[in-house]
Design a protein around this motif. Structure first.
Motif, PDB file in Angstrom:
ATOM      1  N   GLU A  79       0.834  -1.213   0.000  1.00  0.00           N
ATOM      2  CA  GLU A  79       0.000   0.000   0.000  1.00  0.00           C
ATOM      3  C   GLU A  79       0.864   1.258   0.000  1.00  0.00           C
ATOM      4  N   LYS A  82       2.220   1.739  -3.533  1.00  0.00           N
ATOM      5  CA  LYS A  82       1.193   2.276  -4.438  1.00  0.00           C
ATOM      6  C   LYS A  82       1.129   3.793  -4.330  1.00  0.00           C
ATOM      7  N   LYS A  83       1.212   4.310  -3.100  1.00  0.00           N
ATOM      8  CA  LYS A  83       1.180   5.769  -2.887  1.00  0.00           C
ATOM      9  C   LYS A  83       2.410   6.430  -3.482  1.00  0.00           C
ATOM     10  N   LYS A  85       4.256   5.301  -5.987  1.00  0.00           N
ATOM     11  CA  LYS A  85       4.143   5.243  -7.449  1.00  0.00           C
ATOM     12  C   LYS A  85       3.171   6.312  -7.953  1.00  0.00           C
ATOM     13  N   GLU A  86       2.045   6.463  -7.281  1.00  0.00           N
ATOM     14  CA  GLU A  86       1.060   7.483  -7.669  1.00  0.00           C
ATOM     15  C   GLU A  86       1.665   8.876  -7.591  1.00  0.00           C
ATOM     16  N   LEU A 111       2.829  -4.066  -8.892  1.00  0.00           N
ATOM     17  CA  LEU A 111       2.670  -2.636  -9.187  1.00  0.00           C
ATOM     18  C   LEU A 111       2.737  -2.330 -10.683  1.00  0.00           C
TER      19      LEU A 111
END
Length: 199
Positions: A79, A82-83, A85-86, A111
């Motif tokens: 998680e 993911k943040k 990468k965003e 990912l």
């Protein structure tokens, strides 16, 4: 003529602008907010990409050792990644990684990163080579402490597993590297031997 490799909105190869990678590695110290801030600073400074290095302490080191303790502190969960990468994508940066082991490789595959790196210490890890080859994306290979023949073995194994887009990096595994150890002519040698972009 070396090949050109397209990574999202950037092209890597002769005649194209230098592909600038902000090496974050594990320097976020396991702190998500610090990792996000480092990504933003990389974007502000004009980098093209940010590269991280997930290391699963239970897979790479013996419990009770100093290395196990260090990497236990730097491990981030899916998680968190993911943040990160965003945030990188919001900063128009390419997010990628050099997983040090199979758990890290599996997480980065989840990912769907557009580029994956094999670090110099992992050059001889056949299971890791096979794992990253399965991503179906270009593979960047660091070549520190290796002979040309060893680099060729990695290239041939990746090719045999369907990887045709490879980027090779001449590396000196000393940090910081003394000028007399840089051996920059190795880049020319690699360009003569391999048809891939060399960095």
């Amino acid at each position: 003529m070396t090949m050109e490799i397209r990574i999202k909105h950037k092209t890597i190869g002769s005649g194209h602008p230098v592909f600038i990678i902000a090496e974050i590695g594990t320097n976020h110290n396991g702190n998500l907010e610090l990792a996000l801030e480092m990504v933003e600073r990389a974007g502000e400074l004009g980098a093209d990409a940010v590269k991280f290095q997930p290391v699963a302490p239970w897979a790479s080191y013996v419990e009770g050792t100093e290395a196990h303790a260090i990497y236990s502190r730097t491990w981030l969960e899916l998680e968190d990644w993911k943040k990160i990468k965003e945030r990188a994508e919001r900063c128009n940066l390419i997010f990628f990684a050099a997983p040090a082991d199979l758990p890290g490789a599996e997480m980065m595959r989840t990912l769907q990163i557009p580029l994956v790196k094999i670090s110099s210490p992992s050059m001889t890890s056949v299971p890791l080579q096979d794992a990253v080859a399965a991503y179906g994306v270009p593979v960047m290979v660091s070549t520190g402490m290796s002979y040309v023949g060893e680099v060729e073995k990695v290239v041939l194994r990746l090719n045999a597993r369907g990887v045709k887009e490879i980027i090779l990096l001449h590396c000196v595994s000393l940090y910081p590297s003394p000028v007399e150890c840089l051996n920059l002519k190795a880049i020319q040698t690699m360009m003569q031997v391999f048809p891939y972009p060399i960095g």
